[in-house]
Structures are given as structure tokens and as C-alpha cells.
Design a protein around this motif. Structure first.
Motif, PDB file in Angstrom:
ATOM      1  N   ASN A  85       3.925  -1.888  17.280  1.00  0.00           N
ATOM      2  CA  ASN A  85       4.976  -1.471  16.347  1.00  0.00           C
ATOM      3  C   ASN A  85       5.320   0.014  16.468  1.00  0.00           C
ATOM      4  OD1 ASN A  85       2.817  -0.247  15.088  1.00  0.00           O
ATOM      5  ND2 ASN A  85       2.961  -1.421  13.194  1.00  0.00           N
ATOM      6  N   GLU A  86       4.717   0.685  17.434  1.00  0.00           N
ATOM      7  CA  GLU A  86       5.014   2.075  17.784  1.00  0.00           C
ATOM      8  C   GLU A  86       4.920   3.036  16.599  1.00  0.00           C
ATOM      9  OE1 GLU A  86       8.835   1.874  19.720  1.00  0.00           O
ATOM     10  OE2 GLU A  86       8.014   0.837  21.460  1.00  0.00           O
ATOM     11  N   ASP A  87       3.892   2.835  15.752  1.00  0.00           N
ATOM     12  CA  ASP A  87       3.724   3.736  14.614  1.00  0.00           C
ATOM     13  C   ASP A  87       2.668   4.816  14.861  1.00  0.00           C
ATOM     14  OD1 ASP A  87       1.400   2.256  14.456  1.00  0.00           O
ATOM     15  OD2 ASP A  87       1.616   1.748  12.334  1.00  0.00           O
ATOM     16  N   GLY A  88       2.112   4.847  16.072  1.00  0.00           N
ATOM     17  CA  GLY A  88       1.147   5.877  16.421  1.00  0.00           C
ATOM     18  C   GLY A  88      -0.294   5.552  16.082  1.00  0.00           C
ATOM     19  N   SER A  89      -0.529   4.348  15.549  1.00  0.00           N
ATOM     20  CA  SER A  89      -1.888   3.911  15.273  1.00  0.00           C
ATOM     21  C   SER A  89      -1.969   2.403  15.458  1.00  0.00           C
ATOM     22  CB  SER A  89      -2.312   4.315  13.857  1.00  0.00           C
ATOM     23  OG  SER A  89      -1.437   3.755  12.909  1.00  0.00           O
ATOM     24  N   LEU A  90      -3.199   1.908  15.556  1.00  0.00           N
ATOM     25  CA  LEU A  90      -3.404   0.474  15.737  1.00  0.00           C
ATOM     26  C   LEU A  90      -3.877  -0.142  14.434  1.00  0.00           C
ATOM     27  CD1 LEU A  90      -5.316   0.414  19.154  1.00  0.00           C
ATOM     28  CD2 LEU A  90      -2.854   0.348  18.747  1.00  0.00           C
ATOM     29  N   ASP A  91      -3.239  -1.251  14.059  1.00  0.00           N
ATOM     30  CA  ASP A  91      -3.716  -2.003  12.905  1.00  0.00           C
ATOM     31  C   ASP A  91      -4.619  -3.130  13.396  1.00  0.00           C
ATOM     32  OD1 ASP A  91      -2.010  -4.072  13.827  1.00  0.00           O
ATOM     33  OD2 ASP A  91      -0.428  -3.495  12.434  1.00  0.00           O
ATOM     34  N   GLN A  92      -5.132  -3.927  12.477  1.00  0.00           N
ATOM     35  CA  GLN A  92      -6.067  -4.994  12.849  1.00  0.00           C
ATOM     36  C   GLN A  92      -5.431  -5.973  13.826  1.00  0.00           C
ATOM     37  OE1 GLN A  92      -9.502  -5.345  11.838  1.00  0.00           O
ATOM     38  NE2 GLN A  92      -9.279  -6.543  13.685  1.00  0.00           N
ATOM     39  N   GLU A  93      -4.177  -6.336  13.602  1.00  0.00           N
ATOM     40  CA  GLU A  93      -3.486  -7.288  14.480  1.00  0.00           C
ATOM     41  C   GLU A  93      -3.374  -6.741  15.902  1.00  0.00           C
ATOM     42  OE1 GLU A  93       0.986  -8.999  14.694  1.00  0.00           O
ATOM     43  OE2 GLU A  93      -0.026  -9.258  12.768  1.00  0.00           O
TER      44      GLU A  93
END
Length: 79
Positions: free
Chosen positions: A56-64
Motif C-alpha cells: 500500500n506504499e505507506d512506508g511501513s509493513l502491516d500484518q497482511e
């Protein structure tokens, strides 16, 4: 039925390994993994690899995104 149970068990183990990876990576406990947090645990990950994992190109990784990277073999599951 036996094959289904074995498959379900394997999937559950893989999912728990991915969940463990996020808790091991997420040093500030915000539910996200920054590049700095990720490379503290996975020092060989490059910025380009991190960017590719960040769907999602938000600069961090989520669990998914962590799960997807683990399933794709980009990240090894932590024990």
C-alpha cells in the motif's frame, strides 16, 4: 479428512510463525514494521525489497504485508 487436518495444521503453524515475526519486528508496538525495525531482525533486506513488500506504499509493513512476504518466501518465518 486426514489430509485436510494436516493441511489446516500446517496453515495454522505458518500463520502463527508470521504473527510471531511481526511481534519480533515491531519494536515500538504500533502494529507496523518500519524499514529500520525490519532490518534490525532481517539485516539482509534491502530498501528495494522493503518497498516491494510495502503493497500500500505507506512506508511501513502491516500484518497482511508481512504475511504476504513470508508466504512469498521474501521473509523467513521466525521461530
Amino acid at each position: 479428512m486426514k489430509a485436510y487436518a494436516l493441511t489446516a495444521a500446517a496453515m495454522a503453524m505458518a500463520a502463527s510463525a508470521a504473527l510471531a515475526a511481526m511481534s519480533d519486528v515491531d519494536a515500538n508496538e504500533d502494529g507496523m514494521a518500519s524499514y529500520e525495525e525490519l532490518t534490525a531482525v532481517y539485516p539482509d533486506v534491502t530498501e528495494d525489497q522493503f518497498t516491494a513488500m510495502d503493497a500500500n506504499e505507506d512506508g511501513s509493513l502491516d500484518q497482511e504485508e508481512m504475511d504476504a512476504a513470508t508466504e512469498a518466501g521474501t521473509l523467513a518465518a521466525l521461530d
